[in-house]
Design a protein around this motif. Sequence first.
Motif, PDB file in Angstrom:
ATOM      1  N   CYS A 144      43.576  43.367  34.319  1.00  0.00           N
ATOM      2  CA  CYS A 144      44.890  43.917  34.686  1.00  0.00           C
ATOM      3  C   CYS A 144      45.968  42.873  34.400  1.00  0.00           C
ATOM      4  N   ALA A 198      48.915  42.960  35.533  1.00  0.00           N
ATOM      5  CA  ALA A 198      49.791  42.781  36.696  1.00  0.00           C
ATOM      6  C   ALA A 198      49.177  41.849  37.738  1.00  0.00           C
ATOM      7  N   CYS A 199      47.858  42.003  38.017  1.00  0.00           N
ATOM      8  CA  CYS A 199      47.274  41.208  39.109  1.00  0.00           C
ATOM      9  C   CYS A 199      46.066  40.367  38.675  1.00  0.00           C
ATOM     10  N   PHE A 242      43.045  41.428  38.029  1.00  0.00           N
ATOM     11  CA  PHE A 242      41.762  42.037  38.416  1.00  0.00           C
ATOM     12  C   PHE A 242      40.972  42.386  37.159  1.00  0.00           C
ATOM     13  N   CYS A 272      45.060  50.419  38.236  1.00  0.00           N
ATOM     14  CA  CYS A 272      44.291  49.245  38.652  1.00  0.00           C
ATOM     15  C   CYS A 272      43.748  49.427  40.081  1.00  0.00           C
ATOM     16  N   CYS A 301      45.625  46.432  42.289  1.00  0.00           N
ATOM     17  CA  CYS A 301      47.045  46.445  42.688  1.00  0.00           C
ATOM     18  C   CYS A 301      47.691  47.822  42.577  1.00  0.00           C
ATOM     19  N   SER A 313      48.263  49.208  33.524  1.00  0.00           N
ATOM     20  CA  SER A 313      48.383  47.746  33.531  1.00  0.00           C
ATOM     21  C   SER A 313      47.214  47.067  32.808  1.00  0.00           C
TER      22      SER A 313
HETATM   23 ZN   LIG Z   1      46.121  45.051  39.006  1.00  0.00          ZN
END
Ligand SMILES: [Zn+2]
Length: 377
Positions: free
Chosen positions: A346, A348-349, A351, A360, A363, A368
């Motif tokens: 991901c 964004a985070c 993961f 995701c 998050c 993402s």
């Molecule tokens: Zn994420």
Amino acid sequence: MEFDFSWLLWGLPLAFALGWLASRLDLRQLRLENRRAPKAYFRGLNFLLNEQQDQAIDAFIEAVRNDPDTSELHFALGNLFRRRGEYERAVRVHEHLLSRGDLSAKDRHRAQHALALDFLKAGLLDRAEDALRKLEGTEHEAQALLALLAIYERTRDWAQASEVASKLTTGGYGDFSGRLAHYLCEQALQADSAQAQALVRQALQTAPGATRPGLELAALQMRAGDAAGALETLMALAHSAPQSMGLIARPLAEAARACHQDARAISLLSDSQQATASIDVLEALVMLEAQPDVARQRYVSHLEREPSLVVAAKWIAGEKLEHEQFHPLVQRSLDQAVKPLTRYRCAACGFEANRHFWQCPGCQAWDSYPARRVEEL
Ligand SMILES: [Zn+2]
């Protein structure tokens, strides 16, 4: 009878003096009362700044008692209760504010919004939903709609989520067409075949640049035995979303093989590979290649362009080693080392997952996950 004016000489000044004294006393009393509320308020503020929230709450309660008409103090107290996790008390403060007849419309909306946040934080989603619905048409509408969207996503109520996303788009709060397409695809997963195709086609119209509707439509077409239709859908998708070739390549190769149009798929995948090297496109090409030698040469060409442990391990798997009896041991170690590199991550985070997700699990962000493996990022 003679009127005695002499009392005026001392009576009038005395009356003035007494009046002045009384007014001074009243004024002092008033000042004292007025001062008591701000004093408690500033004490509360001081505790807040020192992160002593318990003492701040006590001070604010005293301030509210001294000055029950001030709504600002109630708001401060309510927010403090919520931050402390004392949701019942926060709800009581905000419901008390809402029950007051003298509150301005603006403060009433603010109290309604604060109440919705109390319910949200307490996990009372039904009550939060009711409170948020009452904020439509107010200055808190955008925040309320976004919070409602989060609730419907969490409860996987895609029909309601679609309705709210449409409202956000028409209200001018941003472009939610990508999300709307996801909600339609999610609904399609639970629908029967005919209805699912209709929903996915609607998603395709809603967000023409999105990757998911095309992939879902092709999967439905394949399941219905329409491999030629699936191939056309995927060829069109490859042109409109070239950044997602990593996800398109495999179903494209499978559809082409099912309707015996391998050459068309090989041509498109080779062009794509030429432009941007991708492990998944390479794998699809290897799968379509009839001659094993040519297929293996594709691994070598890829390695010439860029180093890749994933591709090197795949090449070695088909190679004869000098001490072939140890090949399974070496291969097992290589495959284990390669595994984390084939995950999706991901953006964004961070993961990581073995499969690609549209939303995701870490998050909850949509779209993402890039369509590339960790080794290619
Ligand atoms: Zn994420």
